[in-house]
Motif scaffolding. Structure first.
Motif: not given
Length: 494
Positions: A140-148
């Motif tokens: 969540k912190e590094i990649v994020g929440d965006k599906k793409t």
């Protein structure tokens, strides 16, 4: 992945966990391997490194060494922390169907935790559970929440993160392989090789394997009282956790019995009408009871092995035995290993750790070193639901204070004279004596005589000293042992 029968190949994560040859592959973590132990920093670092490499053609994650035990069953020899973390990340990425699976030999809780993930029950391997939460947080912190972004990371992780898989050939002697790799500093510690050899004798007896593993792991942490590592085991340590009531390896409770005993004597109605609340033990409680051990685990294993052989082999010669961890594997190789010997050794290991923790001095931990007397001689005690605390060994004796101080002085004198972790002959003699007699009055008398024996019959005997007035090799055993029996009576002056 072309074929797992290849000795060495480069595999993607997809190859490892999703490719098969008509049947699912099972990676099995053997009992001699450590528990999963990667923390937040290691999990975060791995995910960050993968994320930072998204623009690369490939990212190499390290090596995996396995041994094919059966069709589609591969024992993980090296790389288990990495392999487990990869599996945890796959689950944290919400990948539900993973055809190739990971499990643990004779570790029911660990096996169940990894199998049920991301769903967790009341009883879990906390290392694996925490690893999963660390992975979720890091993603969540590094990649994020965006599906793409998540899909890009997932695709790269599966196809472009590669691992070098070495499958040890079937005709290779695994014990020899461990020793060669260990000598190069690339493989298991020597005590882990010993554990593998001992566990080999228990293959097919899952209950014995699990008991052995739990005893080994509890004893291997030398900085805590053994009662702390096996909490609630009143069948082993008595109601107040201060005694040792086991008489054989078979008396050690299996995990199912231990869980049921911990529930107490309640009716079904009690359980239905009582909310279940799990109370986590505070870390500071453990820290307060930590101590600086006077010996490390490999050298402690040698002392236990020497005791075990003396108790069981009529023709055992203690003069041929080296209390030096450099000789750890060689000393175990001298033993005719059987399931019965392994069980006896495990029982002696647990009893010796109980004596070491509760009857022998330790150096106080942390800031306590500033006090006038840094040595502690206390035993672990817990009554009912009250918090555990430590009591002086001679607290309940008539002449308690004088005997307490004398035993501390005698043991600390030996320890100061023999500070290295190796060749602690005095400690071996103390533990061997306690195996035969743990009466506290007899213990202080034994220590007095042992001190006199060292001084008068070794250090004042010129024939037992070298050119710099240090005892020659085997001088202690030659003096202390007579026909396999401890002898601390002074020799008559001729």
């Amino acid at each position: 992945m072309n074929d797992l029968n290849n000795i060495l190949e480069e595999c993607s994560i997809h190859d490892i966990y999703f490719s098969n040859r008509g049947a699912s592959i099972l990676y099995k973590i053997p009992i001699y391997q450590r528990n999963y132990a990667w923390g937040r920093e290691e999990v975060y670092t791995l995910i960050k490194d993968v994320y930072d490499s998204l623009e690369k053609s490939v990212y190499y994650i390290g090596t995996l060494v396995t041994y094919k035990r059966d069709d589609n069953i591969y024992e993980v020899i090296d790389g288990q922390q990495r392999l487990t973390t990869i599996y945890i990340i796959l689950k944290a990425l919400d990948i539900k169907d993973i055809p190739n699976t990971l499990t643990y030999s004779a570790r029911k809780v660990s096996a169940a935790t990894i199998k049920k993930m991301p769903v967790f029950g009341d009883e879990n391997d906390m290392g694996i559970l925490n690893g999963f939460h660390y992975a979720k947080e890091a993603l969540k912190e590094i990649v994020g929440d965006k599906k793409t972004d998540i899909e890009s990371f997932k695709s790269f992780f599966l196809d472009k993160v590669h691992i070098i898989h070495y499958c040890v050939p079937k005709d290779v002697d695994l014990n020899h392989y461990f020793e060669v790799m260990n000598s190069r500093g690339e493989q298991l510690e020597k005590y882990e090789i010993v554990k593998a050899k001992l566990c080999e004798q228990l293959i097919g007896d899952d209950d014995a394997m699990e008991k052995f593993s739990r005893i080994w792991e509890a004893c291997s942490d030398m900085s805590f009282y053994i009662q702390q590592k096996l909490p609630g085991m009143t069948s082993v340590f008595g109601k107040t956790m201060e005694d040792f009531e086991m008489e054989s390896f078979d008396d050690f409770p299996d995990s199912n019995v231990e869980s049921s005993l911990s529930l107490g004597m309640k009716t079904i109605s009690d359980f239905l009408n009582t909310s279940i609340k799990k109370i986590e033990k505070k870390e500071e409680d453990d820290i307060n009871d930590r101590f600086q051990p006077i010996i490390d685990f490999p050298n402690f294993l040698l002392i236990v092995l020497k005791i075990t052989r003396l108790l069981n082999e009529d023709d055992f010669n203690p003069l041929s035995f080296m209390l030096d961890d450099k000789e750890l594997i060689k000393e175990f190789d001298k033993v005719n290993l059987t399931p019965e010997f392994v069980k006896e050794f495990a029982y002696n290991l647990l009893l010796a750790k109980y004596f070491l923790d509760n009857y022998v001095i330790h150096h106080t931990n942390g800031e306590d070193r500033a006090i006038e007397n840094p040595w502690k001689l206390q035993y672990f005690y817990k009554k009912g639901k009250k918090a555990a605390y430590l009591k002086d060994l001679y607290e309940d004796n008539k002449d308690n204070k004088a005997q307490q101080n004398e035993v501390i002085q005698l043991l600390s004198m030996f320890e100061v004279a023999f500070t290295p972790k190796q060749r602690k002959n005095y400690l071996f003699y103390c533990l061997y004596h306690l195996f035969e007699d743990w009466d506290l009055n007899n213990y202080v008398n034994f220590l007095r005589k042992l001190a006199d024996k060292y001084f008068f019959d070794v250090y004042l005997d010129a024939s037992k000293l070298n050119d710099i007035n240090q005892p020659k090799p085997n001088s202690f055993d030659e003096t202390i042992f007579n026909n396999g029996e401890l002898n601390v009576e002074l020799e008559e002056v001729k």
